[in-house]
Design an enzyme around this catalytic site. Structure first.
Site, mmCIF file in Angstrom:
data_model
loop_
_atom_site.group_PDB
_atom_site.id
_atom_site.type_symbol
_atom_site.label_atom_id
_atom_site.label_comp_id
_atom_site.label_asym_id
_atom_site.label_seq_id
_atom_site.Cartn_x
_atom_site.Cartn_y
_atom_site.Cartn_z
ATOM 1 C CD GLU A 161 14.549 3.842 15.218
ATOM 2 O OE1 GLU A 161 14.245 4.476 14.205
ATOM 3 O OE2 GLU A 161 13.881 3.875 16.252
ATOM 4 C CB SER A 178 14.633 1.909 11.961
ATOM 5 O OG SER A 178 15.057 3.249 12.065
ATOM 6 C CB SER A 179 11.242 -1.545 9.394
ATOM 7 O OG SER A 179 10.474 -0.594 8.705
ATOM 8 C CD GLU A 201 -0.265 -1.737 12.642
ATOM 9 O OE1 GLU A 201 -0.230 -1.487 11.424
ATOM 10 O OE2 GLU A 201 0.284 -1.033 13.505
ATOM 11 C CB ALA A 202 -5.914 -5.677 9.557
ATOM 12 C CG MET A 203 -1.125 -5.703 5.109
ATOM 13 S SD MET A 203 -0.415 -6.343 3.603
ATOM 14 C CE MET A 203 -0.472 -4.920 2.529
ATOM 15 C CG HIS A 213 -6.853 -2.497 -3.159
ATOM 16 N ND1 HIS A 213 -8.022 -2.283 -2.471
ATOM 17 C CD2 HIS A 213 -7.206 -3.021 -4.356
ATOM 18 C CE1 HIS A 213 -9.055 -2.663 -3.218
ATOM 19 N NE2 HIS A 213 -8.586 -3.119 -4.358
ATOM 20 C CE LYS A 214 3.653 -2.286 -2.650
ATOM 21 N NZ LYS A 214 4.199 -2.060 -1.341
ATOM 22 N N PRO A 215 -1.202 -0.347 -0.058
ATOM 23 C CG PRO A 215 -0.734 0.145 2.195
ATOM 24 C CD PRO A 215 -0.779 -0.989 1.205
ATOM 25 C CE1 TYR A 232 17.429 4.922 8.189
ATOM 26 C CE2 TYR A 232 16.766 2.756 8.994
ATOM 27 C CZ TYR A 232 16.680 4.145 9.048
ATOM 28 O OH TYR A 232 15.855 4.733 9.954
ATOM 29 N NE ARG A 289 8.280 10.183 8.565
ATOM 30 C CZ ARG A 289 9.186 9.283 8.973
ATOM 31 N NH1 ARG A 289 10.447 9.598 9.119
ATOM 32 N NH2 ARG A 289 8.813 8.048 9.254
ATOM 33 C CG ASP A 296 5.311 8.104 8.728
ATOM 34 O OD1 ASP A 296 5.513 9.312 8.505
ATOM 35 O OD2 ASP A 296 6.198 7.313 9.106
ATOM 36 C CG ASN A 308 1.966 3.031 9.846
ATOM 37 O OD1 ASN A 308 1.590 2.154 10.622
ATOM 38 N ND2 ASN A 308 3.201 3.097 9.400
ATOM 39 C CD GLU A 309 5.865 4.936 12.494
ATOM 40 O OE1 GLU A 309 6.102 4.701 13.686
ATOM 41 O OE2 GLU A 309 6.726 4.872 11.604
ATOM 42 C CG ASN A 345 7.953 8.031 13.116
ATOM 43 O OD1 ASN A 345 8.263 7.022 13.722
ATOM 44 N ND2 ASN A 345 7.301 7.994 11.956
ATOM 45 N N GLY A 372 13.802 10.547 11.392
ATOM 46 C CA GLY A 372 15.139 10.554 10.786
ATOM 47 C C GLY A 372 15.511 11.978 10.398
HETATM 48 P P1 ADP Z 1 8.417 1.845 12.083
HETATM 49 O O1 ADP Z 1 8.056 2.673 13.268
HETATM 50 O O2 ADP Z 1 9.473 0.847 12.396
HETATM 51 O O3 ADP Z 1 8.698 2.665 10.863
HETATM 52 P P2 ADP Z 1 5.878 1.136 10.809
HETATM 53 O O4 ADP Z 1 4.652 0.859 11.587
HETATM 54 O O5 ADP Z 1 5.933 2.427 10.103
HETATM 55 O O6 ADP Z 1 7.115 0.944 11.787
HETATM 56 O O7 ADP Z 1 6.068 -0.048 9.774
HETATM 57 C C1 ADP Z 1 7.148 -0.074 8.878
HETATM 58 C C2 ADP Z 1 6.669 -0.349 7.481
HETATM 59 O O8 ADP Z 1 5.964 -1.594 7.421
HETATM 60 C C3 ADP Z 1 5.686 0.665 6.920
HETATM 61 O O9 ADP Z 1 6.343 1.786 6.394
HETATM 62 C C4 ADP Z 1 4.965 -0.168 5.859
HETATM 63 O O10 ADP Z 1 5.774 -0.330 4.690
HETATM 64 C C5 ADP Z 1 4.862 -1.522 6.517
HETATM 65 N N1 ADP Z 1 3.605 -1.671 7.275
HETATM 66 C C6 ADP Z 1 3.502 -1.564 8.610
HETATM 67 N N2 ADP Z 1 2.242 -1.774 9.021
HETATM 68 C C7 ADP Z 1 1.510 -2.017 7.920
HETATM 69 C C8 ADP Z 1 0.127 -2.303 7.690
HETATM 70 N N3 ADP Z 1 -0.736 -2.415 8.698
HETATM 71 N N4 ADP Z 1 -0.272 -2.475 6.407
HETATM 72 C C9 ADP Z 1 0.610 -2.364 5.378
HETATM 73 N N5 ADP Z 1 1.926 -2.117 5.532
HETATM 74 C C10 ADP Z 1 2.389 -1.937 6.791
HETATM 75 MG MG MG Z 2 7.360 3.915 9.955
HETATM 76 MG MG MG Z 3 8.211 4.738 13.486
#
Ligand code: ADP
Ligand code: MG
Ligand code: MG
Length: 339
Positions: A15, A174-175, A204-206, A209-211, A245, A284, A286, A299-300, A302, A306
């Site tokens: 990054e 940043s994925s 990680e499991a999903m 549904h699309k969240p 980006y 931040r 998420d 999710n995470e 940060n 950014g």
């Molecule tokens: P980073 O720290 O690189 O941002 P993330 O864990 O936030 O990593 O993952 C990046 C993106 O990938 C998320 O914003 C989401 O779109 C997708 N993603 C990551 N983990 C999952 C999950 N377990 N289920 C659904 N989407 C996910």
């Molecule tokens: Mg993220």
């Molecule tokens: Mg992150």
């Protein structure tokens, strides 16, 4: 007396460029009547660049090489009132630079060693937040040695989560290095990619549904406040590097169109997480929000999100009435606060 601020940017992680973009915004926003700001760009090899090279890197947006070993330069960091380590990812956001600054006795913006290192590692974050009672997706850890020596064990562990699943380096952002794995035959490629970037990988499991992806900003030290909640919308399989980006790929919705009760849950869970991880200054947080079931999954976190003028974190606080320049000023104030 003006406060002397050392702004660190660039750094060794994937990054690097993102950090330089943020640094340009912060440099332009710290009020000059209150602050005397010196930027130092850290090259991709981890060396601190002298002023002319720093200037060049800020303009070009990248510094591959050059500079001096950090230990030669850190003595010259003495005499600053505070450091703004505007660095993302490993060797910047993960407690390493925070440890250096702590040893040097210089106050700095953001979380200390503990909050930074635990929040950087997605597995450690999940373990700590699970014990704080925060809902998260199901996950598994794999380490590089296992992948090299007993790959079938790693594949079996992944299969326990079902497909599609996500494979991520545990310590990045940043994925970078993240894959959505739709079928078992895509798994090895995803694991090789992630293990090429980190010794620790999270599977990680999903959600079913699309969240929806919602984010909230936290600001403060021991009495932190939460911003309004924001939402990201994009047209992609997931929020990958390109979507993040490339101008116009994603849209930010502030405040997120959510029932007030859900937004309040997001803020409360983010504040709990901030405290549980011993964060400071800013973060931040998420989440995934599954509309169909009402599930809210963290999710995470940060600890150095950014930070350009158009980034989510500053926009969230702008919606709360704090301008970008007031926000960076407040962050320096928090760095100088007695704790
Ligand atoms: P980073 O720290 O690189 O941002 P993330 O864990 O936030 O990593 O993952 C990046 C993106 O990938 C998320 O914003 C989401 O779109 C997708 N993603 C990551 N983990 C999952 C999950 N377990 N289920 C659904 N989407 C996910
Ligand atoms: Mg993220
Ligand atoms: Mg992150």
């Amino acid at each position: 007396m003006k406060k002397r601020i050392l702004l660190l940017a660039g750094g060794q992680s994937g990054e690097h460029e993102v950090s330089l973009m943020s640094a340009r915004s912060v440099l332009g926003a710290l009020p000059r009547d209150q602050f005397d700001v010196t930027p130092v760009v850290i090259s991709k090899q981890g060396r601190w660049l002298p002023p002319t090279e720093t200037q060049r890197a800020l303009e070009s947006g990248e510094a591959a090489t050059g500079g001096d070993l950090v230990l030669h330069r850190v003595a010259s960091a003495e005499g600053y009132d505070a450091v703004f380590p505007l660095l993302h990812g490993p060797m910047g956001e993960d407690g390493t630079v925070q440890g250096l600054l702590t040893l040097a006795g210089i106050p700095f913006v953001g979380s200390g060693v503990l909050g930074s290192s635990v929040s950087m590692d997605k597995v450690m974050t999940k373990q700590v937040l699970a014990s704080a009672g925060i809902a998260q997706v199901e996950w598994r850890l794999a380490v590089r040695r296992e992948w090299q020596q007993t790959p079938d064990a790693v594949r079996a562990r992944a299969a326990e989560l079902g497909f599609p699943l996500f494979v991520k380096p545990a310590n990045l952002g940043s994925s970078v290095g993240i894959s959505k794995v739709g079928t078992p035959d895509e798994l090895d490629g995803a694991l090789n990619l992630a293990f090429g970037l980190d010794r620790r990988v999270i599977l990680e499991a999903m959600t079913s549904h699309k969240p929806r992806e919602v984010e909230v900003g936290i600001l403060g030290n021991d009495a932190p406040i939460a911003s309004p909640v924001g939402e990201l919308r994009f047209d992609a399989e997931f929020y990958d590097y390109e979507t993040k980006y490339t101008e116009g790929r994603a849209t930010m919705h502030i405040p997120a169109p959510l029932p007030p009760e859900v937004a309040a849950r997001v803020q409360a869970a983010a504040l709990t997480a901030f405290r549980a991880l011993d964060c400071a200054g800013l973060a931040r947080v998420d989440f995934f929000y599954v509309e169909e079931t009402g599930e809210l999954l963290l999710n995470e976190v940060n600890t150095m999100p950014g930070f350009t003028t158009t980034s989510m974190y500053p926009k969230l606080f702008e919606a709360a009435g704090l301008s970008y320049s007031e926000l960076v000023t407040r962050l320096v104030g928090l760095a100088l606060e007695e704790r």
